[in-house]
Scaffold this active site. Sequence first.
Site, mmCIF file in Angstrom:
data_model
loop_
_atom_site.group_PDB
_atom_site.id
_atom_site.type_symbol
_atom_site.label_atom_id
_atom_site.label_comp_id
_atom_site.label_asym_id
_atom_site.label_seq_id
_atom_site.Cartn_x
_atom_site.Cartn_y
_atom_site.Cartn_z
ATOM 1 N N SER A 53 -1.429 4.113 -2.661
ATOM 2 C CA SER A 53 -1.638 5.648 -3.042
ATOM 3 C C SER A 53 -2.952 5.935 -2.590
ATOM 4 O O SER A 53 -3.714 5.184 -2.107
ATOM 5 C CB SER A 53 -2.019 5.638 -4.638
HETATM 6 N N1 SAM Z 1 0.085 0.991 -7.159
HETATM 7 C C1 SAM Z 1 0.747 0.865 -5.797
HETATM 8 C C2 SAM Z 1 -0.415 0.422 -4.908
HETATM 9 O O1 SAM Z 1 -1.687 0.135 -5.450
HETATM 10 O O2 SAM Z 1 -0.454 0.385 -3.780
HETATM 11 C C3 SAM Z 1 1.323 1.961 -5.117
HETATM 12 C C4 SAM Z 1 2.709 2.161 -5.610
HETATM 13 S S1 SAM Z 1 3.713 2.905 -4.639
HETATM 14 C C5 SAM Z 1 3.165 4.595 -4.710
HETATM 15 C C6 SAM Z 1 4.953 2.925 -5.707
HETATM 16 C C7 SAM Z 1 5.837 1.677 -5.846
HETATM 17 O O3 SAM Z 1 6.614 1.723 -7.304
HETATM 18 C C8 SAM Z 1 6.711 1.036 -4.829
HETATM 19 O O4 SAM Z 1 6.434 0.155 -4.365
HETATM 20 C C9 SAM Z 1 8.009 0.964 -5.702
HETATM 21 O O5 SAM Z 1 8.735 0.090 -5.002
HETATM 22 C C10 SAM Z 1 7.719 0.786 -6.942
HETATM 23 N N2 SAM Z 1 8.777 1.263 -8.014
HETATM 24 C C11 SAM Z 1 9.630 2.159 -8.142
HETATM 25 N N3 SAM Z 1 10.438 1.999 -9.226
HETATM 26 C C12 SAM Z 1 10.110 0.870 -9.893
HETATM 27 C C13 SAM Z 1 10.402 0.299 -11.144
HETATM 28 N N4 SAM Z 1 11.469 0.937 -11.808
HETATM 29 N N5 SAM Z 1 9.764 -0.663 -11.544
HETATM 30 C C14 SAM Z 1 9.005 -1.307 -10.926
HETATM 31 N N6 SAM Z 1 8.516 -0.814 -9.528
HETATM 32 C C15 SAM Z 1 8.966 0.284 -9.104
#
Ligand code: SAM
Length: 212
Positions: free
Chosen positions: A59
């Site tokens: 992000s």
């Molecule tokens: N917090 C992260 C960082 O600091 O880099 C950024 C996260 S990225 C924008 C969103 C993440 O959410 C992705 O890695 C994706 O695979 C994960 N994601 C999507 N659906 C999910 C779920 N149901 N449970 C856990 N992770 C999930």
Amino acid sequence: MHEKSRQELVNGLMSKGITDPEVLKAINNVERHKFLPKALEFHAYKDIALPIGCEQTISQPYTVAFMTQELQLKEGQKVLEIGTGSGYQAAILTNMGMKVYTIERQHDIYSLTRKLFDELGLRIYAKYGDGTIGWSEFAPYDGIIVTAASPDVPKSLKSQLAIGGRLVIPVGNKSTQTMKTLLRVDREEYQVKEHSAFTFVPLIGREGWKEK
Ligand code: SAM
């Protein structure tokens, strides 16, 4: 190395309205370049989201700072993050002294980031699985932060929030979302605050978007 660009990033966040000194200190302390693929390190201290592989992103620092500020956590409190991704958000919360639990649904990302936590000596409880149903074993949490776009607020996450705790989550369709902060006032009552629009990758799972 990178100290000057980190300080410039902090100054930029202050000018965009981030005021919490603990959040700004953590952004200054945590080396964002270590959470990125080598080829992108050069861009680490620009206020932009960047690709981390598997169609996922780290992000934008402003988004991380805004959501962290909204959680209003104190040192020693317990926080659950849904969407570990690069691990940067979890590292910011850990640097502020929180006890961090984080869940990632993509196995490759989970494995790489878990290894990185070990290499960096970060004590973060990481799990592979569907974060939309939370992590009931360690509930209730003083804060829950969802770093992917949800069609609605997952009921499981609401129920795993401590009374007085906050849940910060982008809610909307797949192209744009409204950031929401829910404060759990008592067992049944939540106060909802709505912020401006953000754009996240989708939250996929039982209480999120269904997998195609
Ligand atoms: N917090 C992260 C960082 O600091 O880099 C950024 C996260 S990225 C924008 C969103 C993440 O959410 C992705 O890695 C994706 O695979 C994960 N994601 C999507 N659906 C999910 C779920 N149901 N449970 C856990 N992770 C999930």
